[in-house]
Design a protein around this motif. Structure first.
Motif, PDB file in Angstrom:
ATOM      1  N   GLN A  91      -0.504  17.151 -23.265  1.00 34.16           N
ATOM      2  CA  GLN A  91      -0.595  18.118 -22.179  1.00 34.16           C
ATOM      3  C   GLN A  91      -2.030  18.618 -22.166  1.00 34.16           C
ATOM      4  O   GLN A  91      -2.409  19.451 -23.006  1.00 34.16           O
ATOM      5  CB  GLN A  91       0.377  19.288 -22.371  1.00 34.16           C
ATOM      6  CG  GLN A  91       1.801  18.971 -21.968  1.00 34.16           C
ATOM      7  CD  GLN A  91       2.684  20.195 -21.947  1.00 34.16           C
ATOM      8  OE1 GLN A  91       2.512  21.107 -22.751  1.00 34.16           O
ATOM      9  NE2 GLN A  91       3.660  20.214 -21.050  1.00 34.16           N
ATOM     10  N   GLY A  92      -2.823  18.079 -21.274  1.00 36.43           N
ATOM     11  CA  GLY A  92      -4.240  18.408 -21.299  1.00 36.43           C
ATOM     12  C   GLY A  92      -4.847  17.972 -22.622  1.00 36.43           C
ATOM     13  O   GLY A  92      -4.683  16.832 -23.047  1.00 36.43           O
ATOM     14  N   ASP A  93      -5.528  18.903 -23.283  1.00 35.44           N
ATOM     15  CA  ASP A  93      -6.152  18.608 -24.569  1.00 35.44           C
ATOM     16  C   ASP A  93      -5.295  19.071 -25.746  1.00 35.44           C
ATOM     17  O   ASP A  93      -5.809  19.423 -26.806  1.00 35.44           O
ATOM     18  CB  ASP A  93      -7.526  19.275 -24.656  1.00 35.44           C
ATOM     19  CG  ASP A  93      -8.551  18.567 -23.775  1.00 35.44           C
ATOM     20  OD1 ASP A  93      -8.401  17.343 -23.563  1.00 35.44           O
ATOM     21  OD2 ASP A  93      -9.478  19.229 -23.292  1.00 35.44           O
ATOM     22  N   THR A  94      -3.991  19.043 -25.566  1.00 37.22           N
ATOM     23  CA  THR A  94      -3.059  19.445 -26.623  1.00 37.22           C
ATOM     24  C   THR A  94      -2.061  18.326 -26.886  1.00 37.22           C
ATOM     25  O   THR A  94      -1.532  17.731 -25.946  1.00 37.22           O
ATOM     26  CB  THR A  94      -2.288  20.724 -26.230  1.00 37.22           C
ATOM     27  OG1 THR A  94      -3.225  21.792 -26.041  1.00 37.22           O
ATOM     28  CG2 THR A  94      -1.285  21.129 -27.302  1.00 37.22           C
ATOM     29  N   VAL A  95      -1.841  18.041 -28.160  1.00 40.87           N
ATOM     30  CA  VAL A  95      -0.785  17.123 -28.577  1.00 40.87           C
ATOM     31  C   VAL A  95       0.478  17.922 -28.837  1.00 40.87           C
ATOM     32  O   VAL A  95       0.444  18.926 -29.565  1.00 40.87           O
ATOM     33  CB  VAL A  95      -1.181  16.341 -29.843  1.00 40.87           C
ATOM     34  CG1 VAL A  95       0.009  15.537 -30.375  1.00 40.87           C
ATOM     35  CG2 VAL A  95      -2.354  15.418 -29.555  1.00 40.87           C
ATOM     36  N   VAL A  96       1.584  17.498 -28.261  1.00 35.30           N
ATOM     37  CA  VAL A  96       2.881  18.135 -28.485  1.00 35.30           C
ATOM     38  C   VAL A  96       3.737  17.166 -29.295  1.00 35.30           C
ATOM     39  O   VAL A  96       4.049  16.064 -28.837  1.00 35.30           O
ATOM     40  CB  VAL A  96       3.580  18.489 -27.162  1.00 35.30           C
ATOM     41  CG1 VAL A  96       4.899  19.206 -27.436  1.00 35.30           C
ATOM     42  CG2 VAL A  96       2.665  19.352 -26.292  1.00 35.30           C
ATOM     43  N   TRP A  97       4.090  17.584 -30.503  1.00 32.27           N
ATOM     44  CA  TRP A  97       4.922  16.757 -31.378  1.00 32.27           C
ATOM     45  C   TRP A  97       6.386  17.135 -31.188  1.00 32.27           C
ATOM     46  O   TRP A  97       6.714  18.320 -31.079  1.00 32.27           O
ATOM     47  CB  TRP A  97       4.548  16.976 -32.837  1.00 32.27           C
ATOM     48  CG  TRP A  97       3.113  16.687 -33.191  1.00 32.27           C
ATOM     49  CD1 TRP A  97       2.127  17.611 -33.418  1.00 32.27           C
ATOM     50  CD2 TRP A  97       2.508  15.407 -33.384  1.00 32.27           C
ATOM     51  NE1 TRP A  97       0.943  16.975 -33.731  1.00 32.27           N
ATOM     52  CE2 TRP A  97       1.149  15.630 -33.719  1.00 32.27           C
ATOM     53  CE3 TRP A  97       2.978  14.093 -33.297  1.00 32.27           C
ATOM     54  CZ2 TRP A  97       0.257  14.588 -33.967  1.00 32.27           C
ATOM     55  CZ3 TRP A  97       2.098  13.052 -33.547  1.00 32.27           C
ATOM     56  CH2 TRP A  97       0.760  13.289 -33.877  1.00 32.27           C
ATOM     57  N   PRO A  98       7.296  16.161 -31.188  1.00 30.71           N
ATOM     58  CA  PRO A  98       8.719  16.491 -31.063  1.00 30.71           C
ATOM     59  C   PRO A  98       9.245  17.234 -32.291  1.00 30.71           C
ATOM     60  O   PRO A  98       8.851  16.950 -33.426  1.00 30.71           O
ATOM     61  CB  PRO A  98       9.400  15.120 -30.943  1.00 30.71           C
ATOM     62  CG  PRO A  98       8.313  14.166 -30.588  1.00 30.71           C
ATOM     63  CD  PRO A  98       7.065  14.708 -31.212  1.00 30.71           C
ATOM     64  N   GLY A 129     -11.548  18.437 -31.346  1.00 36.44           N
ATOM     65  CA  GLY A 129     -11.373  19.281 -30.174  1.00 36.44           C
ATOM     66  C   GLY A 129     -10.037  19.162 -29.487  1.00 36.44           C
ATOM     67  O   GLY A 129      -9.933  19.411 -28.280  1.00 36.44           O
ATOM     68  N   VAL A 130      -9.014  18.800 -30.238  1.00 36.69           N
ATOM     69  CA  VAL A 130      -7.670  18.660 -29.667  1.00 36.69           C
ATOM     70  C   VAL A 130      -6.740  19.654 -30.348  1.00 36.69           C
ATOM     71  O   VAL A 130      -6.699  19.751 -31.575  1.00 36.69           O
ATOM     72  CB  VAL A 130      -7.138  17.221 -29.851  1.00 36.69           C
ATOM     73  CG1 VAL A 130      -5.703  17.109 -29.325  1.00 36.69           C
ATOM     74  CG2 VAL A 130      -8.041  16.226 -29.141  1.00 36.69           C
ATOM     75  N   GLY A 131      -5.980  20.400 -29.549  1.00 35.34           N
ATOM     76  CA  GLY A 131      -4.993  21.319 -30.090  1.00 35.34           C
ATOM     77  C   GLY A 131      -3.673  20.607 -30.344  1.00 35.34           C
ATOM     78  O   GLY A 131      -3.488  19.443 -29.974  1.00 35.34           O
ATOM     79  N   GLN A 132      -2.745  21.324 -30.954  1.00 30.23           N
ATOM     80  CA  GLN A 132      -1.435  20.724 -31.207  1.00 30.23           C
ATOM     81  C   GLN A 132      -0.378  21.797 -31.353  1.00 30.23           C
ATOM     82  O   GLN A 132      -0.662  22.938 -31.734  1.00 30.23           O
ATOM     83  CB  GLN A 132      -1.461  19.844 -32.451  1.00 30.23           C
ATOM     84  CG  GLN A 132      -1.810  20.551 -33.742  1.00 30.23           C
ATOM     85  CD  GLN A 132      -1.878  19.579 -34.915  1.00 30.23           C
ATOM     86  OE1 GLN A 132      -1.027  18.728 -35.095  1.00 30.23           O
ATOM     87  NE2 GLN A 132      -2.931  19.712 -35.735  1.00 30.23           N
ATOM     88  N   THR A 133       0.839  21.416 -31.032  1.00 29.99           N
ATOM     89  CA  THR A 133       1.989  22.282 -31.194  1.00 29.99           C
ATOM     90  C   THR A 133       3.211  21.398 -31.419  1.00 29.99           C
ATOM     91  O   THR A 133       3.170  20.184 -31.186  1.00 29.99           O
ATOM     92  CB  THR A 133       2.187  23.194 -29.964  1.00 29.99           C
ATOM     93  OG1 THR A 133       3.213  24.154 -30.231  1.00 29.99           O
ATOM     94  CG2 THR A 133       2.583  22.373 -28.735  1.00 29.99           C
ATOM     95  N   THR A 134       4.296  21.994 -31.874  1.00 31.01           N
ATOM     96  CA  THR A 134       5.550  21.266 -32.102  1.00 31.01           C
ATOM     97  C   THR A 134       6.670  22.018 -31.405  1.00 31.01           C
ATOM     98  O   THR A 134       6.785  23.242 -31.549  1.00 31.01           O
ATOM     99  CB  THR A 134       5.854  21.160 -33.608  1.00 31.01           C
ATOM    100  OG1 THR A 134       4.772  20.502 -34.266  1.00 31.01           O
ATOM    101  CG2 THR A 134       7.139  20.385 -33.848  1.00 31.01           C
ATOM    102  N   ARG A 135       7.457  21.300 -30.651  1.00 28.68           N
ATOM    103  CA  ARG A 135       8.599  21.941 -29.998  1.00 28.68           C
ATOM    104  C   ARG A 135       9.658  20.899 -29.649  1.00 28.68           C
ATOM    105  O   ARG A 135       9.381  19.699 -29.663  1.00 28.68           O
ATOM    106  CB  ARG A 135       8.171  22.699 -28.752  1.00 28.68           C
ATOM    107  CG  ARG A 135       7.646  21.865 -27.601  1.00 28.68           C
ATOM    108  CD  ARG A 135       7.468  22.750 -26.366  1.00 28.68           C
ATOM    109  NE  ARG A 135       7.006  22.022 -25.204  1.00 28.68           N
ATOM    110  CZ  ARG A 135       5.754  22.024 -24.771  1.00 28.68           C
ATOM    111  NH1 ARG A 135       4.834  22.705 -25.428  1.00 28.68           N
ATOM    112  NH2 ARG A 135       5.429  21.345 -23.672  1.00 28.68           N
ATOM    113  N   VAL A 136      10.857  21.360 -29.362  1.00 25.24           N
ATOM    114  CA  VAL A 136      11.936  20.460 -28.950  1.00 25.24           C
ATOM    115  C   VAL A 136      11.564  19.843 -27.605  1.00 25.24           C
ATOM    116  O   VAL A 136      11.175  20.547 -26.662  1.00 25.24           O
ATOM    117  CB  VAL A 136      13.270  21.219 -28.843  1.00 25.24           C
ATOM    118  CG1 VAL A 136      14.347  20.321 -28.222  1.00 25.24           C
ATOM    119  CG2 VAL A 136      13.712  21.710 -30.223  1.00 25.24           C
TER     120      VAL A 136
END
Length: 267
Positions: free
Chosen positions: A178-185, A206-213
């Motif tokens: 999502q844009g410059d963010t990695v979303v991990w399952p 320079g990449v962000g990250q988050t984890t969500r369902v």
């Protein structure tokens, strides 16, 4: 493959030793690329084997012993693809309760080229691995999922559970963009070593990250995706089922650069 490429407990594999591997589908393994006698994330692979041995056999093989057997199997080869498997010659369907230190099989194979070329096309399939937190040898479901996906014209299968939660692929982890963010399952899955190395270094590129369902119906909301495993640090996903993603090549290259920041560790 030459017989000397497979070793069990520090000696060339015998037919008797291999029979247990072929006939009893109980064990764990890890696999990785060796380059110039070193491995990125080797400490994590060793920790995975220790954890798996304790969970499946009640006793771990010391890390130093596993490394010794790996060096022995590699010999003077500076490069290759290695698989280290744990199994018990005493556990069978008739004797499932045996506990004790497992045997170690080390296989050394030619280097495996990372995936390249066109972005992957994935098919969502309803499947969740048994004991998903362990890298175990019960791979029937994964191979079948991959066969079914390829039969239908896809490259591979993306797994989702009965509630529609996306988890992992057949042989890899997945990250969404999502844009410059990695979303991990966030779901039961195997925590991959390459995934962990990427997570350690994403901020440095320079990449962000988050984890969500993430549920199947959420997949079109992302603007890209990639897969990662021991053979392929990062490969773009071009489509999942009927939804196509745009060109995310630059961001996937940054993900691969994050992986490359992990220092190789001598065997």
């Amino acid at each position: 493959m030459a017989a000397a490429d497979l070793w069990i407990d520090g000696a060339p594999a015998t037919a008797e030793g291999l029979a247990r591997q072929a006939l009893v589908n109980y064990g764990a393994y890890t696999s990785f690329a060796v380059d110039n006698g070193a491995v990125r994330g080797l400490d994590r692979h060793m920790a995975r084997l220790v954890r798996s041995a304790e969970a499946l056999f009640g006793e771990a093989v010391p890390e130093g012993e596993i490394r010794r057997q790996l060096r022995l199997a590699l010999g003077d080869r500076p490069r290759g693809f290695a698989r280290i498997s744990l199994f018990s010659p005493d556990i069978s369907p008739r004797t499932p309760d045996v506990e004790g230190r497992p045997s170690v099989m080390v296989g050394v194979f030619p280097p495996v080229a990372p995936l390249s070329g066109q972005p992957l096309r994935l098919q969502v399939q309803a499947y969740a691995r048994e004991a998903a937190d362990l890298k175990h040898v019960a791979t029937f479901g994964l191979i079948r999922a991959r066969r079914l996906a390829r039969r239908d014209g896809f490259d591979d299968a993306l797994l989702a559970d009965a509630d529609g939660r996306v988890s992992e692929g057949t042989l890899w982890n997945i990250g969404f963009l999502q844009g410059d963010t990695v979303v991990w399952p966030d779901a039961p899955m195997l925590a991959g070593v390459s995934q962990a190395l990427i997570r350690d270094h994403l901020s440095e590129v320079g990449v962000g990250q988050t984890t969500r369902v993430i549920r199947v119906e959420d997949l079109p909301r992302f603007d890209g995706a990639f897969i990662t495993n021991s053979a392929t640090p990062a490969c773009a996903v071009g489509a999942i089922d009927g939804h196509a993603y745009g060109d995310a090549g630059d961001r996937v290259a940054r993900v691969a650069a994050a992986w490359a920041l992990a220092a190789p560790q001598p065997v």
